[in-house]
Write an enzyme that holds these catalytic residues in place. Structure first.
Site, short mmCIF file in Angstrom:
data_model
loop_
_atom_site.label_atom_id
_atom_site.label_comp_id
_atom_site.label_asym_id
_atom_site.label_seq_id
_atom_site.Cartn_x
_atom_site.Cartn_y
_atom_site.Cartn_z
N ASP A 115 14.10 -32.83 30.52
CA ASP A 115 13.34 -32.46 29.34
C ASP A 115 14.27 -32.40 28.14
O ASP A 115 15.49 -32.26 28.30
CB ASP A 115 12.70 -31.08 29.54
CG ASP A 115 11.45 -31.14 30.39
OD1 ASP A 115 10.86 -32.23 30.49
OD2 ASP A 115 11.07 -30.11 30.97
N ASP A 161 8.99 -27.48 33.82
CA ASP A 161 8.79 -26.03 33.75
C ASP A 161 7.34 -25.60 33.97
O ASP A 161 7.08 -24.46 34.31
CB ASP A 161 9.29 -25.48 32.41
CG ASP A 161 8.67 -26.20 31.21
OD1 ASP A 161 7.73 -27.01 31.42
OD2 ASP A 161 9.13 -25.98 30.08
N ASP A 184 4.01 -29.99 35.85
CA ASP A 184 5.20 -30.75 36.22
C ASP A 184 5.47 -30.71 37.73
O ASP A 184 6.32 -31.45 38.23
CB ASP A 184 6.44 -30.18 35.50
CG ASP A 184 6.40 -30.42 34.00
OD1 ASP A 184 5.88 -31.47 33.60
OD2 ASP A 184 6.86 -29.56 33.26
#
Length: 917
Positions: free
Chosen positions: A210, A600, A604
């Protein structure tokens, strides 16, 4: 109304929701009153979603079931929270049939791959078992027919050989390797949830991360302030409160990013963070987004000439920063945290960045606001995208202006809106009546586009004056106060604030280290393409080989083969949805890559589970994401992943070192018994109790040395190992064979040298007799001491795979190595000389000086031979030989790649966030 437990709700119940409630099931709303729900854990949307009761029509081409959850604004979902207002609705799904339950079921459908190390250890043990059986049988017949032992004595001798060669402590030491690595990684904020997952880290080839909070600081920061003819670069990582944080650098982001050079301003804005269009999965979070700004692409793309080179690198005084950024401070209701940090901040992150930069320049923010309070204001609205506040003149800010009977107006907002109402510009951002000139709209338009092309959000700061008669204290003014005045354009442009979430400084070095280790780093973000590309450039993710970004919508339009190609040619994936994440993972795996994936949110979880190494965030992550992952980052920091990969490689190296130490020692114990009898000894040179002792002491001490050996220099300069590689490759197998031969030869050789020093050979002494027992005890003392001190040589050499141990590095790096050597040496002396322990328990006789001389000589021979082998391997490696066993060999597992990258059934639920209409 009746209050009932959440687990008692069934479909059809009418539920009442209030502020702070946790939604117990999926609900179709019937009545709402300013209701908004925090759905970040489910959808990834960071701001609360306003709810409605209106019937929603699916976008063209979509069925109702395909509408993403973020678009279903007449619904509330299980496990989300009511952030404001109240509402009433009917329960339509509970438990596993809810949307979050569907995701959980999908996570459980994704099969996890098993790591191979423990299976390989078991397989090595099976091969060893076969070899042990053969050696034991050979020992039995040798003892029976060569040494003429009785049948029962021959069986005992064969059992001694078998006991000697069985690696009892191998699995325990392997567990210690994993446990030590897990402890080290936990100290570095990487929490491993399953021991064997450590091994996977050593073979990772692609790290998918990310952006926000992992590669970046997750703090919007003022990085540049652009005036009519100067550019100030701000040190966002400084901890000192000083105006020196501002440095003049007129070349800093003075030209458009390369991929935006030939595009019009409107096209640049559309791709960047100043667009007012919602990005994939999120509403536009930039309240000051540009809506309308048009100009052709610049024809001259020659490098800009720096007009005042002598002023570059200089810093302004605090008074300049205070006056130039006063509009950003006074025209704001935001509140900084105590002493400047994020904790306790109140307000929009973009606005707070200006306050924080001013504060870090040494300006007292609260004192400034008290000295120049707001008289009246135009509150911010997303319709007109600016805010204005009216203040009485303040000497420190307005002393050089004509402010008689006037109020000072500070206005800040979207740069295109503010540019339309400005007729003047402050030279170099100086607030002085003599430093004002006509505005150059073309200049400011290009600066907005240039900053936007580098992924920066832009806010314009302006100021002006109005007669005091026009404003009454406490007035809530309308936008026409700014953009509807008779004089038309009336404000002065002070400067542009360029704002971004900057990269973590440690990530730049971590990514460089990852590249040196042969790892690709891919960034997957829901942010804009330009922002992602700019951050990628700063971090070193975007380079000549991977020069462009690809967006989620572009991936959606690709077929499977195109996606497989895209994941191998792009490092930046912008505007990506959770659905894109899982396809990226599967495409990488289809290309033979081993990937780690960070995430997170609940959405996901399937991608984390499908990845070879799922990495969840410890601070911002959800419980579902953590449960689906193998590793948790306690600090949400990308650099921690690189540390973990490094530790994974250390584990692999140390496992090979353990095999290099333990296997020859065990083999030498058994083979010494066999060859001792073959060459004429009437009894075994090692007793069963000696063998058990040697196994124990070598496993607990010398094996432990290799289990906790720190990383060697250059471990991150090597490429990742191939999937399916065996622990024991060609060269390690040959090293084990060589060490076994040398150690066995030295043990057996030392025994016969010791026998040669005796008046009579042992086989010529009468049995039983004291002379025979004494002589055999000497030989057994010689054998066990040569074996265990030779094992020390093997261990000290094996500490370094390539580097020579004839070096001061041998004395440092692992203090436990020398503790272990000392323990083994003391115990050897103890069992040799302590009365009763030596003769009764171990069947040994105290040795003389000549025997210790033989022991030391054999120890040196073992050490020198091991070092000569390393020197040979260094030479072969320099000639291009695969001495690291990296290439695939006969007994390596074949790599079966699943070429299917289709999403599993139910994955439509992954597209949880808002579509671009």
């Amino acid at each position: 109304e009746v209050m009932i437990p959440g687990e008692s709700v069934v479909p059809g119940d009418v539920l009442i929701l209030g502020l702070g409630d946790k939604v117990p099931c999926d609900i179709r709303l019937l009545v709402v009153s300013n209701l908004a729900c925090q759905e970040a854990a489910l959808t990834g949307e960071s701001v609360p979603i306003d709810k409605t009761v209106e019937t929603l029509s699916p976008p063209e081409g979509l069925t109702p079931q395909q509408v993403p959850l973020g678009d279903r604004k007449n619904m509330c979902y299980s496990a989300t929270l009511v952030a404001q207002g109240s509402g009433r609705g009917v329960a339509i799904a509970t438990g596993d049939t809810t949307e979050i339950g569907t995701i959980n079921a999908l996570v459980n459908k994704v099969e996890k791959k098993k790591t191979a190390v423990l299976e390989q250890i078991d397989q090595v043990s099976k091969y060893l078992a076969g070899a042990i059986v053969l050696c034991s049988i050979a020992t039995f017949f040798t003892a029976r027919y060569r040494a003429n032992q009785k049948w029962i004595e021959s069986v005992t001798t064969a059992l001694v050989c078998a006991v000697a060669m069985i690696p009892e402590g191998l699995e325990a030491i392997v567990t210690v390797v994993y446990a030590w690595a897990v402890k080290n990684m936990a100290d570095q904020n990487a929490i491993i949830r399953a021991l064997p997952a450590v091994e996977t880290l050593g073979s990772v080839t692609v790290i998918c991360s990310d952006k926000t909070g992992t590669l970046t600081q997750n703090v919007m920061s003022l990085t540049a302030f652009v005036t009519s003819d100067t550019r100030w670069k701000i040190d966002v990582n400084s901890t000192d409160r000083s105006a020196d944080n501002f440095t003049r650098d007129d070349a800093y982001m003075a030209e458009r990013a390369k991929h935006q050079l030939k595009r019009s301003v409107s096209q640049v804005i559309k791709d960047g963070p100043n667009s007012d269009k919602s990005r994939r999965g999120h509403q536009s979070s930039n309240h000051f987004a540009v809506q309308s700004l048009h100009a052709p692409a610049p024809e001259d793309d020659a490098p800009k000439v720096i007009e005042h080179p002598e002023l570059q690198g200089t810093s302004p005084d605090q008074a300049y920063v205070k006056t130039a950024l006063a509009g950003g401070v006074l025209c704001s209701h935001c509140v900084l945290g105590e002493n400047g940090p994020r904790q306790g901040e109140i307000g929009n992150p973009t606005e707070l960045s200006i306050l924080r930069a001013t504060y870090m320049a040494g300006v007292d923010i609260e004192e400034l606001k008290k000295a120049s309070p707001i008289v009246a204001e135009v509150p911010f609205s997303s319709e007109y995208k600016f805010m204005a506040t009216v203040h009485a003149p303040f000497d420190e800010l307005d002393n050089n202006l004509d402010t008689a009977d006037k109020y000072v107006v500070h206005a800040k907002g979207a740069p295109d809106r503010m540019l339309k109402v400005c007729n003047k510009q402050a030279k170099s951002g100086k607030i002085d009546s003599d430093e004002v000139e006509d505005i150059d709209e073309a200049y400011w338009t290009e600066q907005i586009a240039t900053l936007s092309s580098h992924g920066l959000r832009v806010i314009a700061l302006t100021r002006g004056t109005v007669p005091q008669s026009e404003v009454t204290e406490g007035d809530q003014l309308g936008p026409e106060f700014v953009n509807g005045r008779e004089e038309g354009k009336w404000l002065t442009m002070v400067g542009l604030c360029a704002i971004m979430d900057p990269p973590r400084p440690e990530c730049v070095q971590a990514i460089a280290e990852a590249k040196g280790a042969g790892l690709r780093v891919a960034m997957i973000t829901g942010d804009h393409k330009d922002t992602a590309t700019a951050i990628g450039h700063m971090l070193g993710i975007v380079d000549e080989e991977f020069s462009e970004a690809v967006t989620g919508p572009e991936l959606d339009a690709m077929d499977d083969d195109q996606i497989k190609e895209a994941v191998m040619t792009h490092n930046v994936f912008a505007r990506a949805s959770p659905q894109n994440k899982i396809r990226i993972v599967k495409a990488l795996q289809a290309q033979g890559q081993v990937s780690s994936m960070t995430g997170d949110g609940v959405n996901d979880a399937p991608a984390l589970k499908a990845a070879d190494m799922g990495v969840a965030m410890g601070k911002e992550g959800t419980d579902v994401a953590r449960e689906a992952s193998e590793m948790i980052l306690a600090d949400d920091n990308f650099a921690t992943i690189v540390v973990a990969v490094r530790e994974g490689r250390v584990v692999w190296d140390n496992l090979r070192k353990i095999l290099l130490v333990n296997t020859p020692i065990n083999n030498a114990q058994g083979l010494s018994v066999l060859f001792g009898i073959i060459f004429g000894l009437p009894d075994t040179p090692l007793t069963a109790i000696q063998v058990l002792y040697s196994n124990l002491i070598c496993a607990v001490t010398l094996g432990f040395v290799c289990a906790i050996e720190p990383a060697e220099d250059g471990i991150m300069d090597q490429p990742p190992r191939k999937v399916g590689k065996r622990l024991i490759g060609r060269y390690l197998f040959l090293r084990i064979i060589m060490a076994t031969i040398v150690l066995t030869g030295c043990v057996v050789g030392s025994v016969f040298i010791a026998q040669a020093l005796m008046p009579k050979p042992v086989d010529q002494l009468p049995q039983p007799s004291k002379e025979y027992d004494y002589a055999l005890g000497i030989l057994r003392s010689q054998a066990i001491n040569t074996l265990d001190f030779g094992a020390i040589s093997v261990t000290l050499s094996a500490r370094f795979t390539y580097n020579s141990s004839f070096h001061p590095r041998l004395l440092k790096g692992n203090k436990f190595a020398w503790y272990s050597v000392a323990i083994v040496a003391v115990l050897q002396v103890a069992i040799t000389y302590i009365p009763g322990l030596n003769t009764v328990v171990f069947k040994m006789t105290p040795m003389g000086g000549e025997h210790w001389g033989i022991t030391i000589a054999m120890m040196l021979i073992v050490f020198i031979v091991m070092e000569l082998e390393k020197a040979l391997r260094r030479y072969l490696k320099a000639q291009g030989a695969d001495t690291d066993d990296r290439e695939r060999f006969l007994w390596d597992e074949s790599q079966h790649v699943d070429q299917n990258i289709e999403l599993p059934k139910g994955a439509s639920h992954l597209n949880l966030t808002e579509l671009n209409h």
